[in-house]
Design a protein around this motif. Sequence first.
Motif, PDB file in Angstrom:
ATOM      1  N   PRO A 105     -40.739  45.891 -13.839  1.00 28.82           N
ATOM      2  CA  PRO A 105     -41.326  45.358 -12.605  1.00 28.82           C
ATOM      3  C   PRO A 105     -40.322  44.657 -11.675  1.00 28.82           C
ATOM      4  O   PRO A 105     -40.637  44.445 -10.522  1.00 28.82           O
ATOM      5  N   VAL A 106     -39.109  44.297 -12.185  1.00 25.39           N
ATOM      6  CA  VAL A 106     -38.238  43.489 -11.316  1.00 25.39           C
ATOM      7  C   VAL A 106     -36.885  44.158 -11.062  1.00 25.39           C
ATOM      8  O   VAL A 106     -35.961  43.540 -10.567  1.00 25.39           O
ATOM      9  N   GLY A 126     -34.170  41.416 -10.109  1.00 27.81           N
ATOM     10  CA  GLY A 126     -34.365  40.166 -10.859  1.00 27.81           C
ATOM     11  C   GLY A 126     -33.181  39.823 -11.748  1.00 27.81           C
ATOM     12  O   GLY A 126     -33.292  38.928 -12.589  1.00 27.81           O
ATOM     13  N   LYS A 157     -33.787  40.911 -21.783  1.00 31.21           N
ATOM     14  CA  LYS A 157     -34.159  41.424 -23.122  1.00 31.21           C
ATOM     15  C   LYS A 157     -32.950  42.023 -23.836  1.00 31.21           C
ATOM     16  O   LYS A 157     -32.888  42.033 -25.055  1.00 31.21           O
ATOM     17  N   LEU A 206     -20.850  44.589 -15.349  1.00 34.10           N
ATOM     18  CA  LEU A 206     -21.230  44.233 -13.973  1.00 34.10           C
ATOM     19  C   LEU A 206     -20.023  43.993 -13.051  1.00 34.10           C
ATOM     20  O   LEU A 206     -20.039  44.406 -11.893  1.00 34.10           O
ATOM     21  N   ILE A 259     -37.220  39.505  -4.488  1.00 33.78           N
ATOM     22  CA  ILE A 259     -36.289  38.564  -5.122  1.00 33.78           C
ATOM     23  C   ILE A 259     -34.878  39.150  -5.220  1.00 33.78           C
ATOM     24  O   ILE A 259     -34.702  40.368  -5.338  1.00 33.78           O
ATOM     25  N   GLY A 290     -29.953  35.948  -9.940  1.00 39.06           N
ATOM     26  CA  GLY A 290     -28.914  36.154 -10.937  1.00 39.06           C
ATOM     27  C   GLY A 290     -28.019  37.324 -10.546  1.00 39.06           C
ATOM     28  O   GLY A 290     -27.509  37.403  -9.421  1.00 39.06           O
ATOM     29  N   GLY A 291     -27.863  38.262 -11.499  1.00 44.33           N
ATOM     30  CA  GLY A 291     -27.048  39.452 -11.236  1.00 44.33           C
ATOM     31  C   GLY A 291     -27.515  40.191  -9.988  1.00 44.33           C
ATOM     32  O   GLY A 291     -26.723  40.881  -9.336  1.00 44.33           O
ATOM     33  N   ARG A 344     -37.049  35.490  -2.119  1.00 47.36           N
ATOM     34  CA  ARG A 344     -36.466  34.289  -2.737  1.00 47.36           C
ATOM     35  C   ARG A 344     -35.156  34.692  -3.400  1.00 47.36           C
ATOM     36  O   ARG A 344     -35.078  35.751  -4.037  1.00 47.36           O
ATOM     37  N   MET A 363     -18.319  31.713 -19.914  1.00 42.54           N
ATOM     38  CA  MET A 363     -19.511  32.515 -20.217  1.00 42.54           C
ATOM     39  C   MET A 363     -19.506  32.970 -21.681  1.00 42.54           C
ATOM     40  O   MET A 363     -20.544  33.000 -22.337  1.00 42.54           O
ATOM     41  N   PHE A 408     -22.671  32.453 -23.888  1.00 43.80           N
ATOM     42  CA  PHE A 408     -23.473  33.638 -24.187  1.00 43.80           C
ATOM     43  C   PHE A 408     -23.924  33.694 -25.648  1.00 43.80           C
ATOM     44  O   PHE A 408     -25.028  34.117 -25.954  1.00 43.80           O
ATOM     45  N   PHE A 467     -37.994  31.369 -22.087  1.00 36.03           N
ATOM     46  CA  PHE A 467     -38.396  32.195 -20.929  1.00 36.03           C
ATOM     47  C   PHE A 467     -39.499  33.175 -21.354  1.00 36.03           C
ATOM     48  O   PHE A 467     -40.535  33.274 -20.704  1.00 36.03           O
ATOM     49  N   ARG A 479     -50.631  35.817 -22.802  1.00 39.04           N
ATOM     50  CA  ARG A 479     -51.315  36.897 -23.536  1.00 39.04           C
ATOM     51  C   ARG A 479     -52.059  36.278 -24.724  1.00 39.04           C
ATOM     52  O   ARG A 479     -51.769  36.548 -25.884  1.00 39.04           O
TER      53      ARG A 479
HETATM   54  C1  LIG Z   1     -20.457  38.192 -21.572  1.00 38.21           C
HETATM   55  C2  LIG Z   1     -21.649  39.052 -21.239  1.00 38.21           C
HETATM   56  C3  LIG Z   1     -21.905  39.111 -19.744  1.00 38.21           C
HETATM   57  C4  LIG Z   1     -23.324  39.471 -19.515  1.00 38.21           C
HETATM   58  C5  LIG Z   1     -23.643  39.245 -18.069  1.00 38.21           C
HETATM   59  C6  LIG Z   1     -24.995  38.670 -17.999  1.00 38.21           C
HETATM   60  C7  LIG Z   1     -25.310  38.331 -16.617  1.00 38.21           C
HETATM   61  C8  LIG Z   1     -26.385  37.583 -16.418  1.00 38.21           C
HETATM   62  C9  LIG Z   1     -26.782  37.293 -15.078  1.00 38.21           C
HETATM   63  C10 LIG Z   1     -28.284  37.376 -14.921  1.00 38.21           C
HETATM   64  O1  LIG Z   1     -28.704  38.051 -14.065  1.00 38.21           O
HETATM   65  S1  LIG Z   1     -29.295  36.523 -15.969  1.00 38.21           S
HETATM   66  C11 LIG Z   1     -30.908  36.877 -15.335  1.00 38.21           C
HETATM   67  C12 LIG Z   1     -31.160  36.140 -14.078  1.00 38.21           C
HETATM   68  N1  LIG Z   1     -32.494  36.372 -13.627  1.00 38.21           N
HETATM   69  C13 LIG Z   1     -33.491  35.558 -13.858  1.00 38.21           C
HETATM   70  O2  LIG Z   1     -33.332  34.520 -14.462  1.00 38.21           O
HETATM   71  C14 LIG Z   1     -34.846  35.971 -13.362  1.00 38.21           C
HETATM   72  C15 LIG Z   1     -35.860  35.808 -14.438  1.00 38.21           C
HETATM   73  N2  LIG Z   1     -37.169  36.198 -13.973  1.00 38.21           N
HETATM   74  C16 LIG Z   1     -37.949  35.382 -13.248  1.00 38.21           C
HETATM   75  O3  LIG Z   1     -37.616  34.283 -12.887  1.00 38.21           O
HETATM   76  C17 LIG Z   1     -39.321  35.885 -12.926  1.00 38.21           C
HETATM   77  O4  LIG Z   1     -39.670  36.822 -13.895  1.00 38.21           O
HETATM   78  C18 LIG Z   1     -39.396  36.542 -11.524  1.00 38.21           C
HETATM   79  C19 LIG Z   1     -38.336  37.596 -11.374  1.00 38.21           C
HETATM   80  C20 LIG Z   1     -39.235  35.457 -10.454  1.00 38.21           C
HETATM   81  C21 LIG Z   1     -40.788  37.224 -11.366  1.00 38.21           C
HETATM   82  O5  LIG Z   1     -41.793  36.268 -11.615  1.00 38.21           O
HETATM   83  P1  LIG Z   1     -43.323  36.739 -11.727  1.00 38.21           P
HETATM   84  O6  LIG Z   1     -44.106  35.504 -11.989  1.00 38.21           O
HETATM   85  O7  LIG Z   1     -43.667  37.573 -10.577  1.00 38.21           O
HETATM   86  O8  LIG Z   1     -43.409  37.694 -12.975  1.00 38.21           O
HETATM   87  P2  LIG Z   1     -43.057  37.427 -14.497  1.00 38.21           P
HETATM   88  O9  LIG Z   1     -44.297  37.429 -15.283  1.00 38.21           O
HETATM   89  O10 LIG Z   1     -42.164  36.263 -14.640  1.00 38.21           O
HETATM   90  O11 LIG Z   1     -42.166  38.711 -14.850  1.00 38.21           O
HETATM   91  C22 LIG Z   1     -42.760  40.007 -14.910  1.00 38.21           C
HETATM   92  C23 LIG Z   1     -42.187  40.705 -16.119  1.00 38.21           C
HETATM   93  O12 LIG Z   1     -40.810  40.968 -15.871  1.00 38.21           O
HETATM   94  C24 LIG Z   1     -40.036  40.449 -16.957  1.00 38.21           C
HETATM   95  N3  LIG Z   1     -38.733  40.015 -16.404  1.00 38.21           N
HETATM   96  C25 LIG Z   1     -38.536  39.258 -15.330  1.00 38.21           C
HETATM   97  N4  LIG Z   1     -37.233  39.116 -15.097  1.00 38.21           N
HETATM   98  C26 LIG Z   1     -36.595  39.799 -16.057  1.00 38.21           C
HETATM   99  C27 LIG Z   1     -35.225  40.025 -16.353  1.00 38.21           C
HETATM  100  N5  LIG Z   1     -34.228  39.539 -15.592  1.00 38.21           N
HETATM  101  N6  LIG Z   1     -34.934  40.774 -17.425  1.00 38.21           N
HETATM  102  C28 LIG Z   1     -35.905  41.304 -18.199  1.00 38.21           C
HETATM  103  N7  LIG Z   1     -37.237  41.134 -17.971  1.00 38.21           N
HETATM  104  C29 LIG Z   1     -37.556  40.382 -16.906  1.00 38.21           C
HETATM  105  C30 LIG Z   1     -40.863  39.304 -17.489  1.00 38.21           C
HETATM  106  O13 LIG Z   1     -40.484  39.023 -18.810  1.00 38.21           O
HETATM  107  C31 LIG Z   1     -42.256  39.849 -17.378  1.00 38.21           C
HETATM  108  O14 LIG Z   1     -42.419  40.742 -18.480  1.00 38.21           O
HETATM  109  P3  LIG Z   1     -43.802  40.800 -19.239  1.00 38.21           P
HETATM  110  O15 LIG Z   1     -43.553  41.767 -20.353  1.00 38.21           O
HETATM  111  O16 LIG Z   1     -44.804  41.289 -18.232  1.00 38.21           O
HETATM  112  O17 LIG Z   1     -44.101  39.416 -19.702  1.00 38.21           O
END
Ligand SMILES: CCCCCC/C=C/CC(=O)SCCNC(=O)CCNC(=O)[C@H](O)C(C)(C)COP(=O)(O)OP(=O)(O)OC[C@H]1O[C@@H](n2cnc3c(N)ncnc32)[C@H](O)[C@@H]1OP(=O)(O)O
Length: 719
Positions: free
Chosen positions: A20-21, A59, A64, A75, A96, A99-100, A118, A255, A259, A271, A279
């Motif tokens: 979804p994101v 997102g 996961k 990345l 949105i 993060g990445g 956002r 990191m 990590f 999270f 659920r």
């Molecule tokens: C040395 C190794 C290097 C590795 C490099 C790693 C780099 C990391 C950088 C990053 O990007 S870390 C991730 C940063 N992003 C976030 O923190 C965003 C997290 N998500 C949210 O804050 C919210 O989900 C949202 C995007 C604002 C959406 O909110 P909303 O209330 O609309 O829906 P949710 O119920 O929260 O989410 C729906 C569904 O999607 C899943 N999900 C959301 N974001 C992620 C994600 N980044 N990765 C995987 N899954 C994600 C969430 O778990 C929900 O799933 P469900 O199964 O329906 O519960």
Amino acid sequence: MAQFSRVSGSVGLITLQNPPVNALSAAVRQGIVDTVNKALQEPEVKSVVICGQNKVFCGGADIKSFRGVMTGPPLIPMIHAIEASTKPVVAAIEGIALGGGLELALACHYRISHTKARLGLPEVTLGLLPAAAGSQRLPRLIGITAALDLITTGRHVTAAEALQLGIVDHVTDQNTVDVALKFASSVAGKPLDARRISLYPCPPSDDTDALFEEAMQRVRRSARGAIAPVACVQAVRAAATLPYAQGLEREKELMATLFTSGQARALQYSFFAQRAVGRWSMPSGAQWDTVEPLPVQKTAVIGLGTMGRGIVVALTQAGFSVVAVETHEKQLTQAKQAIEEMLIRGAKRRGVTPEHDTITYSHSMEPVANVDLVIEAVFEDMVLKEKVFQQLSAVCKPGTLLCTNTSGLDIDHLASKTPNPELVVGMHFFAPAHVMKLLEVVYGRQSSPRAVATAMQLGKKMGKVSVAVGNCLGFVGNRMLKPYMNQAFFLLEEGASPELVDQALEEFGFIMGPFRMSDLSGIDVGWRIRKEEGLAVPDQRTGQIPRMQKGCRYSPVGDLICEQGRFGQKTGQGWYRYDKPGGRVARPDPWMQTFLNQYRATHGLVPRRIDPKEVLERCLYALINEGFQTLEEGIAAAPEDIDVIYVFGYSWPQHRGGPMFYADMVGLEKIMDRLEHYHQAHPDVPSLQPCNLLRKLVAIGSPPIHKWSQVMKTLRSQL
Ligand SMILES: CCCCCC/C=C/CC(=O)SCCNC(=O)CCNC(=O)[C@H](O)C(C)(C)COP(=O)(O)OP(=O)(O)OC[C@H]1O[C@@H](n2cnc3c(N)ncnc32)[C@H](O)[C@@H]1OP(=O)(O)O
């Protein structure tokens, strides 16, 4: 995955596709690498737009995937390849960019955002830092101070703020992809060096050392032992003081430590736990996806004390109309003023206009007749609540859901006083109710799944993290708190001071230890409950409160403190002393030391030196053991439920996941062994005796937390 298409002949459109994101899974990253290459190679393509499917840009990394082996293209090279592109790349940000996702947008030469989008770098909330060059690029783009704020808090900004800060170049309320495509076409062939953030110098600040020193102190004060905010400051400092390439190396180093840390694991667990509690399920098998909530538009709150006022504010801010009932005329006037003020402050904070015209104030129950849902929030007294429920049953239209805000009273008993017990549920709000995120939704024996679904949905609309739990004394949160508090009292008897106990638990990460917390909430609250339970009552023969009650050790120290009129902050004296009644700064009180010495002497207790390790083990393991007991009984459906309750309602440090996650980290065998050790030393304290579920889990080799549910099912089916 990412899809490539060519629009208007010369603009390459790359669409991220991972609902979804549109998280940056290995397949999405591979898709980006492939489609960017394609766009660069196709001579007809003169510029590129990157967008996300379903009006969601991205997102961020796929959270996961963090626990498994990382596959797919990394990345950072991907980000550098985009920035180095000779063709302009424009990010079309809808929904949105987090993060990445934002780091990807920062690699692009231009960023166009929809007004409702956002943006943010929330990695710190997952125990990480923005390590796809975000910590090095954002300060170069918006300056050190603003970047430090965003990166160390992880807060999301609106498109308007992003524009003001300089994160995006343009904001539109039109179709963002169309605007971006048009813009991309207009900048084709223009020079790009001035658009490559990695080439920017970090904007200088007046006194860099002082700025970072101050930032470091600020995060250490609020981090409660969390390591990611500290690493974020260090990474931004690298951006401010080192060339880009060296800054990236530092970012990578920091990191790498984060990590693999237990804190990152805990925060990422938290999270998913926050989402898992939505659920919900009931022992009957009813669950979140099979039950339709009742429609709710009109609500009522009965009783406008502190809790009632907060609930009115939360309901109003969520868009519900509210009938606010308070039978005492003076209290009604005061409540009205307080609620209006809270709404004005809240609206100011959120940058919206206050919503007061949806509240009807009343000193009688009559206007409640046509509401869909009532939340009773009168004083915590069963007789009073029974009376209110009987009145409500007579006044409300058929089908109205009756909720009681209680921190532990028996829902079944209250439901039995109404003709429709299936429409009764508990809603345990936490003070202040318009601020605190947690809501325990308590189902009784007869509560219908629709009633539970409705209360859970209402909580969600109020912005709460709602957890469905079964009915028992104290529900989940307060029930687990009891053995924790008991251990704190016993430790005082055995030689500890309130300061020693508090310090150990505050160093662990709680905002306040049990004694400072009890001073804040009022020591008399527990005293009143203990008196009702027949515990804090002097023996007629000796005139003293017995230290054994119903065959178990009991500590009357809290009762004796209350008998002295020491109720905590409100009286200026409690476990600590304050400069005046209502004072906030707790100071150790020599009176307490004398009192404890006398108390120990009276009861022949020889004080001993108690170390912080014992404080932690006894208080926390007793609480955890009770948590296992609630799981065993099915009062809590899953360990995530308990952990979310403790993180959001009881200030358990989020970077330690919650009590059950912590137990998994410490090791169940160790928890069991230490409990057995303490139970041997204190055989009159049954809450130190490891419960069946804990023993069973250890017996089968201490499976990880995500496997406990299976064991619980088996155990319950055997009972
Ligand atoms: C040395 C190794 C290097 C590795 C490099 C790693 C780099 C990391 C950088 C990053 O990007 S870390 C991730 C940063 N992003 C976030 O923190 C965003 C997290 N998500 C949210 O804050 C919210 O989900 C949202 C995007 C604002 C959406 O909110 P909303 O209330 O609309 O829906 P949710 O119920 O929260 O989410 C729906 C569904 O999607 C899943 N999900 C959301 N974001 C992620 C994600 N980044 N990765 C995987 N899954 C994600 C969430 O778990 C929900 O799933 P469900 O199964 O329906 O519960």
